[in-house]
Design an enzyme around this catalytic site. Structure first.
Site, PDB file in Angstrom:
ATOM      1  N   HIS A  66     -24.839   0.721   1.209  1.00 38.79           N
ATOM      2  CA  HIS A  66     -25.547   0.290   0.000  1.00 38.79           C
ATOM      3  C   HIS A  66     -24.991  -1.036  -0.491  1.00 38.79           C
ATOM      4  CE1 HIS A  66     -21.982   2.035  -1.777  1.00 38.79           C
ATOM      5  NE2 HIS A  66     -22.295   1.469  -2.926  1.00 38.79           N
ATOM      6  N   LYS A 107     -14.462   3.634   8.043  1.00 42.10           N
ATOM      7  CA  LYS A 107     -13.082   3.910   8.463  1.00 42.10           C
ATOM      8  C   LYS A 107     -13.040   3.931   9.980  1.00 42.10           C
ATOM      9  CE  LYS A 107      -9.065   4.814   6.583  1.00 42.10           C
ATOM     10  NZ  LYS A 107      -8.583   4.351   5.273  1.00 42.10           N
ATOM     11  N   SER A 364      -7.783  -6.389  -0.637  1.00 41.11           N
ATOM     12  CA  SER A 364      -8.551  -6.766   0.562  1.00 41.11           C
ATOM     13  C   SER A 364      -9.824  -7.518   0.160  1.00 41.11           C
ATOM     14  CB  SER A 364      -8.954  -5.531   1.364  1.00 41.11           C
ATOM     15  OG  SER A 364      -7.909  -5.137   2.220  1.00 41.11           O
TER      16      SER A 364
HETATM   17  P1  NAD Z   1       2.307   4.005   7.275  1.00 38.11           P
HETATM   18  O1  NAD Z   1       2.058   4.290   8.706  1.00 38.11           O
HETATM   19  O2  NAD Z   1       2.845   2.674   6.890  1.00 38.11           O
HETATM   20  O3  NAD Z   1       3.303   5.092   6.657  1.00 38.11           O
HETATM   21  C1  NAD Z   1       3.107   6.469   6.757  1.00 38.11           C
HETATM   22  C2  NAD Z   1       4.481   7.127   6.665  1.00 38.11           C
HETATM   23  O4  NAD Z   1       4.319   8.534   6.616  1.00 38.11           O
HETATM   24  C3  NAD Z   1       5.357   6.820   7.885  1.00 38.11           C
HETATM   25  O5  NAD Z   1       6.648   6.441   7.462  1.00 38.11           O
HETATM   26  C4  NAD Z   1       5.365   8.131   8.644  1.00 38.11           C
HETATM   27  O6  NAD Z   1       6.544   8.333   9.397  1.00 38.11           O
HETATM   28  C5  NAD Z   1       5.222   9.137   7.522  1.00 38.11           C
HETATM   29  N1  NAD Z   1       4.702  10.429   7.954  1.00 38.11           N
HETATM   30  C6  NAD Z   1       3.791  10.687   8.936  1.00 38.11           C
HETATM   31  N2  NAD Z   1       3.577  12.009   9.026  1.00 38.11           N
HETATM   32  C7  NAD Z   1       4.367  12.588   8.103  1.00 38.11           C
HETATM   33  C8  NAD Z   1       4.591  13.935   7.728  1.00 38.11           C
HETATM   34  N3  NAD Z   1       3.972  14.951   8.327  1.00 38.11           N
HETATM   35  N4  NAD Z   1       5.482  14.178   6.722  1.00 38.11           N
HETATM   36  C9  NAD Z   1       6.129  13.165   6.123  1.00 38.11           C
HETATM   37  N5  NAD Z   1       5.948  11.862   6.435  1.00 38.11           N
HETATM   38  C10 NAD Z   1       5.078  11.587   7.418  1.00 38.11           C
HETATM   39  O7  NAD Z   1       0.939   4.317   6.530  1.00 38.11           O
HETATM   40  P2  NAD Z   1       0.467   3.810   5.094  1.00 38.11           P
HETATM   41  O8  NAD Z   1      -0.331   2.587   5.299  1.00 38.11           O
HETATM   42  O9  NAD Z   1       1.613   3.824   4.175  1.00 38.11           O
HETATM   43  O10 NAD Z   1      -0.566   4.958   4.713  1.00 38.11           O
HETATM   44  C11 NAD Z   1      -0.152   6.188   4.114  1.00 38.11           C
HETATM   45  C12 NAD Z   1      -1.342   6.849   3.453  1.00 38.11           C
HETATM   46  O11 NAD Z   1      -1.896   5.953   2.470  1.00 38.11           O
HETATM   47  C13 NAD Z   1      -2.494   7.207   4.383  1.00 38.11           C
HETATM   48  O12 NAD Z   1      -3.114   8.381   3.901  1.00 38.11           O
HETATM   49  C14 NAD Z   1      -3.448   6.037   4.210  1.00 38.11           C
HETATM   50  O13 NAD Z   1      -4.794   6.373   4.525  1.00 38.11           O
HETATM   51  C15 NAD Z   1      -3.279   5.763   2.730  1.00 38.11           C
HETATM   52  N6  NAD Z   1      -3.676   4.410   2.337  1.00 38.11           N
HETATM   53  C16 NAD Z   1      -3.079   3.309   2.855  1.00 38.11           C
HETATM   54  C17 NAD Z   1      -3.475   2.044   2.438  1.00 38.11           C
HETATM   55  C18 NAD Z   1      -2.808   0.780   2.923  1.00 38.11           C
HETATM   56  O14 NAD Z   1      -3.094  -0.285   2.356  1.00 38.11           O
HETATM   57  N7  NAD Z   1      -1.935   0.824   3.904  1.00 38.11           N
HETATM   58  C19 NAD Z   1      -4.509   1.910   1.491  1.00 38.11           C
HETATM   59  C20 NAD Z   1      -5.102   3.059   0.962  1.00 38.11           C
HETATM   60  C21 NAD Z   1      -4.667   4.301   1.399  1.00 38.11           C
END
Ligand code: NAD
Length: 472
Positions: A66, A107, A364
């Site tokens: 949209h 996504k 972004s």
């Molecule tokens: P990332 O890969 O930088 O970090 C994720 C961390 O979680 C890692 O350190 C990993 O080792 C840890 N992890 C993985 N599985 C785990 C578990 N079972 N228990 C504990 N820790 C665990 O990822 P990120 O970019 O920080 O993203 C984290 C969350 O935030 C995701 O759900 C992502 O969709 C969301 N998110 C990220 C962004 C962004 O800008 N990066 C934006 C919006 C939402």
């Protein structure tokens, strides 16, 4: 219901969406149109590595066009599958609508354990994935713009942008095909920290409203509150750092996949990040108690729990034992539908993902606008601001006959740089976003939780857009 009989992530998100749609009285046919993804592609492609072909499987889901382009991160993780990518794409639509970022939702994901490959291999895999996506129109500055997510960062975005530019050398906006790039490759200052910053702004806004704080059974401000963070990656680390260093929060626990650290005195995020980078894990951090079963620390005593790792972490299996009064969804979908019900019934407050982590897509958006306008923010006005500041200082000094102290003069003579603009823009968006959902919760009788309120605000805008376009 226990965790193993709970519906999957996509069903959980659908349930949350339906709850809000029902409360708003949106007609069933429109609900159906808006709820499901408009398209999804599965890609299987080979990359020659270490002398043989390795086959990789990835997805890109587009939830709603949209608004164009559609926007959403690319996740590299072994458990990625189609339902996960579709659920995350739908969250992106409502997130963008909620914070007035004019993008549709999408996504992507690649089922891969990044740690199994070296940098050169990851670059080849990422470039090939980009070719596959581009071939089918699932990456483009005007239609579909990926960004970093779990397992990806600025490095992967730079590879994707470069590959896209090679494929479409005459596209003057090619660099806008992804966001979250390094600042030197068309990125924007503050993007890496943006999601964590946004989490900080939302929670700080929550604590500005004593009624809301009381709703969670807490009182006072954010300072001194005891916090546990799950996931110490981009989002978790940056959020923890800002909470500790700027808000005076006590970080009493950090949970990772290889265990958790608990400390009543509080953990230093920078020192912990350094320890993790040096030793490769959490164990052995001085002054903290190490817990092998990391997930059990979700149930430890604290005021605020910030799940910032991945979905379905607070489920029917552990929701009853969560002690935190405020749960801040920095990750996407960390609380399942059933757990959400249980937490609400116990008077816990959940700040929902579609608002809490919207800082990433907001910045972004700033990056994409900068890319398509081909100019850094503030470039035209900075010198003018400095000259104005100088004139104000002179006026004050002439009128008062005294010198303005250096510490008061310096900010006026510095001018606004791009990071100032990004952070103030982000702060406004996140604080307004919280204001919109708390108002909606108070206004709509059938809504009594912040998640439904957040979905309602987003859904209403998407529904209006569909109705006005004449598609519904
Ligand atoms: P990332 O890969 O930088 O970090 C994720 C961390 O979680 C890692 O350190 C990993 O080792 C840890 N992890 C993985 N599985 C785990 C578990 N079972 N228990 C504990 N820790 C665990 O990822 P990120 O970019 O920080 O993203 C984290 C969350 O935030 C995701 O759900 C992502 O969709 C969301 N998110 C990220 C962004 C962004 O800008 N990066 C934006 C919006 C939402």
């Amino acid at each position: 219901m226990n965790a193993s009989t709970e519906p999957n992530f996509q069903a959980s998100v659908r349930g949350m969406f339906d709850r809000a749609a029902h409360a708003l009285g949106v007609p069933d046919d429109l609900v159906e149109t808006i709820r499901e993804c408009n398209s999804v592609i599965q890609l299987r492609f080979p990359v020659r590595l270490r002398g043989s072909y390795h086959t990789f499987c990835g997805w890109r889901a587009v939830h709603s066009e949209h608004r164009l382009p559609v926007k959403g991160g690319i996740r590299y993780a072994p458990q990625v599958d189609q339902q996960e990518v579709e659920a995350l794409a739908s969250l992106m639509t409502f997130k963008c609508a909620l914070v007035d970022v004019p993008f549709g939702g999408a996504k992507g994901g690649l089922a891969i354990r990044p740690g199994d490959y070296n940098e050169e291999e990851l670059e080849r895999i990422t470039r090939r994935f980009t070719q596959e996506l581009a071939d089918r129109g699932y990456i483009s500055p005007s239609r579909d713009v990926p960004a970093p997510d779990m397992g990806t960062g600025a490095r992967e975005m730079a590879w994707m942008a470069d590959e896209y530019r090679k494929l479409y050398p005459s596209d003057i906006d090619a660099i806008a095909c992804v966001t979250g790039k390094p600042v030197t490759q068309g990125g924007i200052p503050g993007r890496t920290e943006a999601t964590g910053r946004g989490v900080q702004y939302v929670v700080s806004e929550f604590f500005r409203h004593p009624d809301d704080v009381a709703m969670a059974g807490l009182d006072g401000g954010l300072e001194g509150k005891r916090m546990i963070v799950q996931g110490f990656g981009n989002v978790g680390f940056n959020a923890a750092k800002f909470f500790v260093e700027e808000e005076g929060v006590r970080l009493v626990g950090v949970i990772e996949y290889d265990g958790a650290l608990l400390s009543d005195d509080g953990l230093d995020p920078e020192a912990l990040a350094e320890h993790r980078a040096r030793t490769g894990g959490m164990k052995g951090f001085p002054g903290a108690h190490f817990v092998e079963d990391g997930a059990s620390a979700l149930e430890a005593e604290c005021d605020i729990l910030v799940p910032a790792a991945l979905e379905s972490q607070i489920t029917a299996a552990n929701a009853a034992r969560i002690q935190a009064k405020l749960i801040v969804e920095a990750a996407n979908g960390p609380v399942t539908l059933e757990a959400d019900r249980q937490l609400l019934a116990r008077g816990r407050v959940v700040l929902p993902d579609i608002l809490v982590n919207a800082g990433g897509v907001t910045v972004s958006y700033f990056e994409w606008v900068k890319n398509v306008s081909h100019m850094r923010f503030g470039r035209l006005s900075r010198q003018l601001e400095i000259q104005r500041g100088l004139r104000i200082v002179k006026m004050i000094e002439t009128a008062s006959g005294r010198q303005v102290p250096d510490e008061l003069k310096a900010p006026l003579l510095r001018g606004t740089d791009e990071l100032d603009l990004v952070e103030s823009g982000l702060e406004g968006v996140m604080r307004d976003g919280y204001g919109a959902i708390r108002e909606r919760m108070r206004e709509t009788e059938a809504i009594d939780d912040l998640r439904s309120a957040a979905f309602a605000v987003g859904l209403e805008k998407v529904a209006l857009s569909y109705q006005q376009m004449g598609l519904a």
